[in-house]
Design a protein around this motif. Structure first.
Motif, PDB file in Angstrom:
ATOM      1  N   GLY A 148       0.772  -1.242   0.000  1.00 30.31           N
ATOM      2  CA  GLY A 148       0.000   0.000   0.000  1.00 30.31           C
ATOM      3  C   GLY A 148       0.792   1.274   0.000  1.00 30.31           C
ATOM      4  N   ASP A 149       2.122   1.206  -0.173  1.00 26.85           N
ATOM      5  CA  ASP A 149       2.919   2.426  -0.024  1.00 26.85           C
ATOM      6  C   ASP A 149       4.251   2.263  -0.728  1.00 26.85           C
ATOM      7  N   GLU A 150       4.460   2.998  -1.813  1.00 28.02           N
ATOM      8  CA  GLU A 150       5.762   3.062  -2.457  1.00 28.02           C
ATOM      9  C   GLU A 150       5.873   4.391  -3.185  1.00 28.02           C
ATOM     10  N   PHE A 151       7.076   4.754  -3.611  1.00 27.53           N
ATOM     11  CA  PHE A 151       7.277   6.041  -4.282  1.00 27.53           C
ATOM     12  C   PHE A 151       6.320   6.200  -5.461  1.00 27.53           C
ATOM     13  N   ASN A 152       5.651   7.333  -5.495  1.00 27.06           N
ATOM     14  CA  ASN A 152       4.727   7.716  -6.564  1.00 27.06           C
ATOM     15  C   ASN A 152       3.485   6.828  -6.615  1.00 27.06           C
ATOM     16  N   ASN A 153       3.252   6.061  -5.564  1.00 20.94           N
ATOM     17  CA  ASN A 153       2.000   5.313  -5.463  1.00 20.94           C
ATOM     18  C   ASN A 153       1.667   5.144  -3.985  1.00 20.94           C
ATOM     19  N   ARG A 154       1.316   6.257  -3.368  1.00 22.19           N
ATOM     20  CA  ARG A 154       0.944   6.265  -1.954  1.00 22.19           C
ATOM     21  C   ARG A 154      -0.486   6.800  -1.850  1.00 22.19           C
ATOM     22  N   PRO A 155      -1.466   5.924  -1.906  1.00 25.73           N
ATOM     23  CA  PRO A 155      -2.857   6.393  -1.841  1.00 25.73           C
ATOM     24  C   PRO A 155      -3.145   7.262  -0.620  1.00 25.73           C
ATOM     25  N   ARG A 156      -2.474   7.004   0.494  1.00 30.26           N
ATOM     26  CA  ARG A 156      -2.742   7.808   1.690  1.00 30.26           C
ATOM     27  C   ARG A 156      -2.364   9.271   1.475  1.00 30.26           C
ATOM     28  N   TYR A 157      -1.369   9.538   0.627  1.00 31.80           N
ATOM     29  CA  TYR A 157      -1.011  10.928   0.346  1.00 31.80           C
ATOM     30  C   TYR A 157      -2.096  11.617  -0.486  1.00 31.80           C
ATOM     31  N   GLU A 158      -2.691  10.888  -1.413  1.00 25.18           N
ATOM     32  CA  GLU A 158      -3.782  11.467  -2.206  1.00 25.18           C
ATOM     33  C   GLU A 158      -4.949  11.836  -1.293  1.00 25.18           C
ATOM     34  N   LEU A 159      -5.263  10.945  -0.356  1.00 26.66           N
ATOM     35  CA  LEU A 159      -6.373  11.204   0.556  1.00 26.66           C
ATOM     36  C   LEU A 159      -6.022  12.320   1.539  1.00 26.66           C
ATOM     37  N   ALA A 160      -4.762  12.381   1.955  1.00 30.96           N
ATOM     38  CA  ALA A 160      -4.337  13.431   2.880  1.00 30.96           C
ATOM     39  C   ALA A 160      -4.425  14.811   2.228  1.00 30.96           C
ATOM     40  N   ALA A 161      -4.047  14.928   0.960  1.00 32.14           N
ATOM     41  CA  ALA A 161      -4.148  16.219   0.262  1.00 32.14           C
ATOM     42  C   ALA A 161      -5.600  16.680   0.215  1.00 32.14           C
ATOM     43  N   TRP A 162      -6.512  15.745  -0.073  1.00 34.48           N
ATOM     44  CA  TRP A 162      -7.947  16.050  -0.087  1.00 34.48           C
ATOM     45  C   TRP A 162      -8.413  16.548   1.289  1.00 34.48           C
ATOM     46  N   ALA A 163      -7.882  15.934   2.367  1.00 33.07           N
ATOM     47  CA  ALA A 163      -8.290  16.307   3.714  1.00 33.07           C
ATOM     48  C   ALA A 163      -7.676  17.630   4.159  1.00 33.07           C
ATOM     49  N   VAL A 164      -6.406  17.869   3.829  1.00 31.02           N
ATOM     50  CA  VAL A 164      -5.726  19.085   4.292  1.00 31.02           C
ATOM     51  C   VAL A 164      -6.403  20.333   3.758  1.00 31.02           C
ATOM     52  N   GLN A 165      -6.795  20.346   2.486  1.00 31.82           N
ATOM     53  CA  GLN A 165      -7.399  21.553   1.912  1.00 31.82           C
ATOM     54  C   GLN A 165      -8.662  21.962   2.669  1.00 31.82           C
ATOM     55  N   LYS A 166      -9.394  20.985   3.193  1.00 34.17           N
ATOM     56  CA  LYS A 166     -10.655  21.282   3.870  1.00 34.17           C
ATOM     57  C   LYS A 166     -10.443  21.979   5.209  1.00 34.17           C
ATOM     58  N   LEU A 167      -9.217  21.976   5.704  1.00 32.25           N
ATOM     59  CA  LEU A 167      -8.929  22.634   6.965  1.00 32.25           C
ATOM     60  C   LEU A 167      -8.824  24.148   6.829  1.00 32.25           C
ATOM     61  N   PHE A 168      -8.599  24.649   5.602  1.00 34.07           N
ATOM     62  CA  PHE A 168      -8.406  26.100   5.484  1.00 34.07           C
ATOM     63  C   PHE A 168      -9.071  26.727   4.255  1.00 34.07           C
ATOM     64  N   LEU A 169      -9.729  25.931   3.424  1.00 32.66           N
ATOM     65  CA  LEU A 169     -10.413  26.472   2.251  1.00 32.66           C
ATOM     66  C   LEU A 169     -11.892  26.117   2.284  1.00 32.66           C
ATOM     67  N   ASP A 170     -12.731  27.016   1.778  1.00 33.30           N
ATOM     68  CA  ASP A 170     -14.146  26.714   1.597  1.00 33.30           C
ATOM     69  C   ASP A 170     -14.314  25.784   0.405  1.00 33.30           C
ATOM     70  N   GLU A 171     -15.427  25.065   0.363  1.00 31.69           N
ATOM     71  CA  GLU A 171     -15.641  24.065  -0.679  1.00 31.69           C
ATOM     72  C   GLU A 171     -15.493  24.645  -2.081  1.00 31.69           C
ATOM     73  N   ARG A 172     -15.999  25.832  -2.319  1.00 30.87           N
ATOM     74  CA  ARG A 172     -15.938  26.397  -3.669  1.00 30.87           C
ATOM     75  C   ARG A 172     -14.502  26.743  -4.085  1.00 30.87           C
ATOM     76  N   ASP A 173     -13.581  26.719  -3.115  1.00 33.98           N
ATOM     77  CA  ASP A 173     -12.181  27.024  -3.402  1.00 33.98           C
ATOM     78  C   ASP A 173     -11.270  25.799  -3.319  1.00 33.98           C
ATOM     79  N   TRP A 174     -11.834  24.624  -3.057  1.00 34.70           N
ATOM     80  CA  TRP A 174     -10.994  23.428  -2.966  1.00 34.70           C
ATOM     81  C   TRP A 174     -10.228  23.215  -4.261  1.00 34.70           C
ATOM     82  N   VAL A 175      -9.006  22.736  -4.126  1.00 34.34           N
ATOM     83  CA  VAL A 175      -8.130  22.576  -5.290  1.00 34.34           C
ATOM     84  C   VAL A 175      -7.761  21.114  -5.554  1.00 34.34           C
ATOM     85  N   VAL A 176      -8.242  20.207  -4.716  1.00 33.30           N
ATOM     86  CA  VAL A 176      -8.078  18.766  -4.945  1.00 33.30           C
ATOM     87  C   VAL A 176      -9.466  18.182  -5.183  1.00 33.30           C
ATOM     88  N   PRO A 177      -9.684  17.477  -6.291  1.00 33.43           N
ATOM     89  CA  PRO A 177     -11.004  16.900  -6.551  1.00 33.43           C
ATOM     90  C   PRO A 177     -11.350  15.834  -5.512  1.00 33.43           C
TER      91      PRO A 177
END
Length: 326
Positions: free
Chosen positions: A81-110
């Motif tokens: 589940g974790d290797e260079f350039n294939n870490r699904p947890r990083y994709e999910l973390a990016a999605w989660a981090v944006q929600k801590l400081f941006l409103d939904e209409r400004d989210w930058v990760v789909p």
């Protein structure tokens, strides 16, 4: 709702048309997209390599869930589940981090989710992709015949920008400056280390030229890509005051609570299903499991490093290094 036509694998399918006032990059409400990706039953109608080349790691799939038709990035995890350039947890973390400081209409990760799918289902799905060199899915853990798959909504009405940033537009268009700044704050905070063309796309809506980060697997504590790391650093002179103010409220405890366990699966009736997270099985590891549970999240050290980047950014703002957009 009005409908338009989409041609997939020689079959004409109906998809909802963009209505007045609707975000042109999303054909469904973001909350509904997220629900489908996380828990919806779906059928894969078509699948092909993301960039049209055989042997790719990620695929572009058209899925149907009830009455809804979506296109998604379909990315099976590697063994463990974790290797260079294939870490699904990083994709999910990016999605989660944006929600801590941006409103939904400004989210930058789909919208992004991870599913635990039976290995035979993933094998059959990838076998349908065109090409003679498709990579077979790996069994994520030896204990179970399943594969973790990252799913990300495939945006509409976007393009790979010829120039990022567009210097002339940056000087003349404050909306562009604000939206690009939100994107850059996210890439800095998560330490995005892969500026490969295609990892960033821009909305073609001239009134809201939002920039999206659509591949965030090389970030956080990952090794850097050989395609450049420009957006790992802050690139602009001004950032939105609203985003900076939200960042000021984030504590290390909040980061641990939101990012330590990003998703948890448990065995129910022989299959893994997503459940509410319990205690962190091992804060020192990003992928954890015991006899019945699987957890993905950021490690303690990754969360502390992220917090340090936020604190450093706020200090730079307070020192006058960056200005604020009202």
């Amino acid at each position: 709702m009005r409908w338009c036509k989409l041609l997939v694998a020689g079959v004409t399918l109906a998809v909802p048309a963009v209505l007045a006032g609707q975000d042109p990059n999303f054909l469904l409400p973001v909350a509904e997209i997220g629900r489908i990706l996380r828990e919806g039953e779906f059928e894969v109608l078509d699948i092909r390599p993301s960039r049209g080349l055989p042997g790719e790691r990620t695929y572009r799939a058209t899925i149907q869930s009830g009455d809804h038709l979506l296109q998604v990035k379909y990315a099976p995890a590697p063994e463990g589940g974790d290797e260079f350039n294939n870490r699904p947890r990083y994709e999910l973390a990016a999605w989660a981090v944006q929600k801590l400081f941006l409103d939904e209409r400004d989210w930058v990760v789909p919208p992004t989710a991870i599913r635990a799918l039976p290995l035979d289902v993933v094998q059959a799905t990838l076998a349908a992709a065109p090409g003679d060199a498709n990579l077979p899915p790996e069994q994520t853990f030896r204990e179970w015949p399943m594969t973790l798959v990252a799913l990300q909504y495939w945006l509409f009405n976007v393009e790979v920008p010829e120039e990022l940033p567009d210097g002339d537009r940056l000087e003349e268009d404050e909306v562009y400056e604000r939206l690009l700044g939100n994107f850059n704050l996210l890439t800095y905070i998560i330490r995005h280390s892969d500026s490969n063309q295609g990892n960033f796309v821009q909305s073609t809506d001239p009134s809201r030229p939002r920039v999206f980060a659509v591949d965030n697997g090389v970030a956080f504590s990952s090794e850097e890509s050989d395609r450049g790391t420009r957006w790992r650093d802050l690139q602009l002179d001004r950032y939105a005051a609203s985003a900076i103010d939200r960042l000021r409220t984030i504590t290390g405890e909040e980061l641990q609570a939101n990012l330590g366990v990003l998703v948890q699966f448990e065995i129910r009736n022989g299959n893994f299903v997503e459940v509410e997270p319990t205690e962190n099985l091992d804060p020192g590891r990003g992928v954890r499991h015991d006899a019945q549970r699987i957890q993905l999240g950021l490690t303690d050290s990754e969360i502390r490093a992220l917090h340090r980047r936020i604190v450093r950014l706020l200090q730079w703002v307070d020192d006058g290094r960056y200005e604020l957009l009202p």
